[in-house]
Motif scaffolding. Sequence first.
Motif, mmCIF file in Angstrom:
data_model
loop_
_atom_site.group_PDB
_atom_site.id
_atom_site.type_symbol
_atom_site.label_atom_id
_atom_site.label_comp_id
_atom_site.label_asym_id
_atom_site.label_seq_id
_atom_site.Cartn_x
_atom_site.Cartn_y
_atom_site.Cartn_z
ATOM 1 N N PRO A 25 0.811 -1.231 0.000
ATOM 2 C CA PRO A 25 0.000 0.000 0.000
ATOM 3 C C PRO A 25 0.840 1.275 0.000
ATOM 4 O O PRO A 25 0.419 2.283 -0.563
ATOM 5 N N VAL A 26 2.034 1.216 0.612
ATOM 6 C CA VAL A 26 2.846 2.432 0.670
ATOM 7 C C VAL A 26 3.428 2.789 -0.690
ATOM 8 O O VAL A 26 3.786 3.943 -0.934
ATOM 9 N N CYS A 27 3.505 1.827 -1.600
ATOM 10 C CA CYS A 27 3.994 2.129 -2.944
ATOM 11 C C CYS A 27 3.080 3.133 -3.630
ATOM 12 O O CYS A 27 3.543 4.034 -4.334
ATOM 13 N N SER A 28 1.786 2.996 -3.397
ATOM 14 C CA SER A 28 0.823 3.896 -4.039
ATOM 15 C C SER A 28 0.904 5.317 -3.488
ATOM 16 O O SER A 28 0.423 6.259 -4.123
ATOM 17 N N GLN A 29 1.528 5.491 -2.302
ATOM 18 C CA GLN A 29 1.667 6.830 -1.744
ATOM 19 C C GLN A 29 2.611 7.705 -2.576
ATOM 20 O O GLN A 29 2.612 8.925 -2.446
ATOM 21 N N LEU A 30 3.399 7.074 -3.420
ATOM 22 C CA LEU A 30 4.315 7.834 -4.263
ATOM 23 C C LEU A 30 3.588 8.741 -5.249
ATOM 24 O O LEU A 30 4.133 9.745 -5.704
ATOM 25 N N ILE A 31 2.371 8.389 -5.587
ATOM 26 C CA ILE A 31 1.626 9.183 -6.570
ATOM 27 C C ILE A 31 1.455 10.609 -6.081
ATOM 28 O O ILE A 31 1.747 11.581 -6.794
ATOM 29 N N ALA B 282 3.104 11.988 -3.519
ATOM 30 C CA ALA B 282 4.377 12.555 -3.061
ATOM 31 C C ALA B 282 5.248 13.029 -4.206
ATOM 32 O O ALA B 282 6.018 13.981 -4.055
ATOM 33 N N THR B 283 5.177 12.367 -5.365
ATOM 34 C CA THR B 283 6.042 12.711 -6.489
ATOM 35 C C THR B 283 5.294 13.244 -7.695
ATOM 36 O O THR B 283 5.908 13.810 -8.601
ATOM 37 N N GLY B 284 3.980 13.029 -7.729
ATOM 38 C CA GLY B 284 3.208 13.436 -8.895
ATOM 39 C C GLY B 284 3.280 12.447 -10.027
ATOM 40 O O GLY B 284 2.795 12.719 -11.132
ATOM 41 N N ASN B 285 3.857 11.271 -9.790
ATOM 42 C CA ASN B 285 4.018 10.262 -10.820
ATOM 43 C C ASN B 285 3.555 8.902 -10.324
ATOM 44 O O ASN B 285 3.733 8.558 -9.157
ATOM 45 N N THR B 286 2.985 8.127 -11.218
ATOM 46 C CA THR B 286 2.595 6.767 -10.886
ATOM 47 C C THR B 286 3.841 5.907 -10.750
ATOM 48 O O THR B 286 4.694 5.910 -11.636
ATOM 49 N N PRO B 287 3.993 5.186 -9.625
ATOM 50 C CA PRO B 287 5.210 4.383 -9.454
ATOM 51 C C PRO B 287 5.307 3.259 -10.470
ATOM 52 O O PRO B 287 4.298 2.753 -10.969
ATOM 53 N N GLY B 288 6.525 2.847 -10.783
ATOM 54 C CA GLY B 288 6.763 1.731 -11.684
ATOM 55 C C GLY B 288 6.969 0.449 -10.894
ATOM 56 O O GLY B 288 6.909 0.429 -9.666
ATOM 57 N N CYS B 289 7.239 -0.631 -11.607
ATOM 58 C CA CYS B 289 7.465 -1.923 -10.971
ATOM 59 C C CYS B 289 8.579 -2.644 -11.728
ATOM 60 O O CYS B 289 8.522 -2.770 -12.956
ATOM 61 N N SER B 290 9.609 -3.091 -11.008
ATOM 62 C CA SER B 290 10.737 -3.745 -11.657
ATOM 63 C C SER B 290 10.347 -5.142 -12.106
ATOM 64 O O SER B 290 9.557 -5.832 -11.456
ATOM 65 N N SER B 291 10.893 -5.564 -13.228
ATOM 66 C CA SER B 291 10.634 -6.909 -13.720
ATOM 67 C C SER B 291 11.478 -7.906 -12.939
ATOM 68 O O SER B 291 12.632 -7.662 -12.634
ATOM 69 N N THR C 35 11.815 -8.738 -9.806
ATOM 70 C CA THR C 35 11.834 -8.591 -8.348
ATOM 71 C C THR C 35 10.566 -7.963 -7.795
ATOM 72 O O THR C 35 10.373 -7.946 -6.585
ATOM 73 N N SER C 36 9.721 -7.412 -8.656
ATOM 74 C CA SER C 36 8.474 -6.750 -8.231
ATOM 75 C C SER C 36 8.744 -5.675 -7.187
ATOM 76 O O SER C 36 8.001 -5.522 -6.212
ATOM 77 N N THR C 37 9.818 -4.927 -7.391
ATOM 78 C CA THR C 37 10.171 -3.833 -6.479
ATOM 79 C C THR C 37 9.534 -2.540 -6.945
ATOM 80 O O THR C 37 9.546 -2.215 -8.133
ATOM 81 N N CYS C 38 8.978 -1.793 -5.992
ATOM 82 C CA CYS C 38 8.359 -0.500 -6.282
ATOM 83 C C CYS C 38 9.428 0.481 -6.757
ATOM 84 O O CYS C 38 10.517 0.574 -6.186
ATOM 85 N N ILE C 39 9.101 1.208 -7.816
ATOM 86 C CA ILE C 39 10.024 2.161 -8.428
ATOM 87 C C ILE C 39 9.457 3.572 -8.350
ATOM 88 O O ILE C 39 8.300 3.801 -8.690
ATOM 89 N N TYR C 40 10.281 4.512 -7.873
ATOM 90 C CA TYR C 40 9.855 5.916 -7.847
ATOM 91 C C TYR C 40 10.540 6.674 -8.979
ATOM 92 O O TYR C 40 11.609 6.286 -9.470
ATOM 93 N N GLY C 41 9.929 7.767 -9.391
ATOM 94 C CA GLY C 41 10.530 8.679 -10.359
ATOM 95 C C GLY C 41 10.100 10.087 -10.014
ATOM 96 O O GLY C 41 8.921 10.361 -9.838
ATOM 97 N N ILE C 42 11.055 10.979 -9.868
ATOM 98 C CA ILE C 42 10.718 12.364 -9.525
ATOM 99 C C ILE C 42 11.585 13.313 -10.341
ATOM 100 O O ILE C 42 12.790 13.094 -10.501
ATOM 101 N N GLN C 43 10.953 14.318 -10.902
ATOM 102 C CA GLN C 43 11.654 15.309 -11.711
ATOM 103 C C GLN C 43 11.381 16.684 -11.152
ATOM 104 O O GLN C 43 10.283 16.956 -10.651
ATOM 105 N N TYR C 44 12.373 17.561 -11.233
ATOM 106 C CA TYR C 44 12.273 18.884 -10.656
ATOM 107 C C TYR C 44 12.170 19.951 -11.740
ATOM 108 O O TYR C 44 12.301 19.662 -12.926
#
Length: 484
Positions: free
Chosen positions: A197-203, A205-214, A216-225
Amino acid sequence: MATPSFLANKYLISSCIFVCLNIISSLDKGFALTLAETTKGHHLQLNSLLPASTCSPSTRGHDKKKASLEVVHRHGPCSKQPNQHKLKTPTHTEILQQDQARVNSIHARVSHKEVDDLRQSDTSIPAKSGSVVGSGNYIVTVGLGSPAKPLSLIFDTGSDLTWTQCQPCVKSCYKQKEPIFDPSVSKSYTNISCNSPVCSQLISATGNTPGCSSGTSTCIYGIQYGDQSFSIGYFGKERLALTSVDVFDGFLFGCGQNNQGLFGGSAGLLGLGRNKISLVEQTAQKYGRFFSYCLPSTSSSTGYLSFGRGAGGPSNAVKFTPLSTVSQGGSFYGLNVVGISVGGRQLSISTTVFSSSGTIIDSGTVITRLPATAYSALRDAFRQGMKSYPQAEALSILDTCYNLSGSKTVSYPKIAFAFGGGLTLDLDATGILYVASASQVCLAFAGNSDDNDIAIFGNVQQKRLQVVYDVAGGKVGFASAGCP
């Protein structure tokens, strides 16, 4: 650690806020000027604004026994950067250009407007070199991992996600002061699953939908300034040590594998916004959503960032104004500005000018931005008070500058802000004048393009003030002379 497929390909991220906590750090060292005090003005020896070659740390507000961190300027002698990581000090023009990029991104974020220079429509990551230095930054040092590794992070009230560069830097890492954090040698690091559930909090916090690694199913963040700098990587949790006794297990943060842009020297970002993922919220049980800071007047002195009611400066002198929530910008700290005075006289500005735009306080914006109508009134009144001094060429966004090289003593009108709740705040002299050189001393304010863009109370205007955030109590406070 498996390499997520998106790190090797293109990944769409929308803009957020470039983090650069700025001060004037490249002033003309031959400039010494005394400002005379009048009943309507400040007095100051302007050579006190000039950074010295050696660090003069302050102990005010900084208590090693409490949750208090020393704030230093990245380009000053207090940063203790190794010579191989010393980077070129940005020019005043570069500082102000980067500041405008940040302001543009804040305006777009609050209005939910998407503009071409903030979003990458071709889904590509802009190639910016981490060796290119933008504006100067205020940094604090924290410990991360088990055993704890020291990391110097930019702190920012306008951002939520805390992140740092991580080994093995699958795609790209810029040079930083300390060794890059290696989660593989930490006993307490854990990746966050895509299904958590905390993966979805990135939306939010960063303004972007989190990704998912192939794989390992690890939550991926992306943030641009705002200047197109960015960080992309694994979303994980780790042990965070603010002090030797203030340690937090399971702290959520970004472990950057692809990082480029104008962060040179710092190891990443400490997010102090209002989102659930910010440091303020993650430490709420211990600190009660209460923190304060003081930004020093020059890069050769230090300030502090403190957490909890027991740490900080002269709290008994703090006067508060209610916090407001910014529409479409819930992570920002809103203020209710009701008036401005120059030289002891209230400017004739309708309160609707401020209420229609709204105002935020932001530690990452350099120069305070006012609604166009309010800025015009402030500028005109200030120019009237300075009419006996020769004007100088404008400096980037600063259009009211003076040549004071021929003056030994200068008097100028003080500026005060009136906030909701009856608080009147007299700005320190360091928050009124931006000194580029003896021949170019500018009014440290700028106007927005119109009255509808949100106003921003920037960090130059906050210098030397103790700024207190009582988020749980719904208020922000100020006290004068919080640090040198």
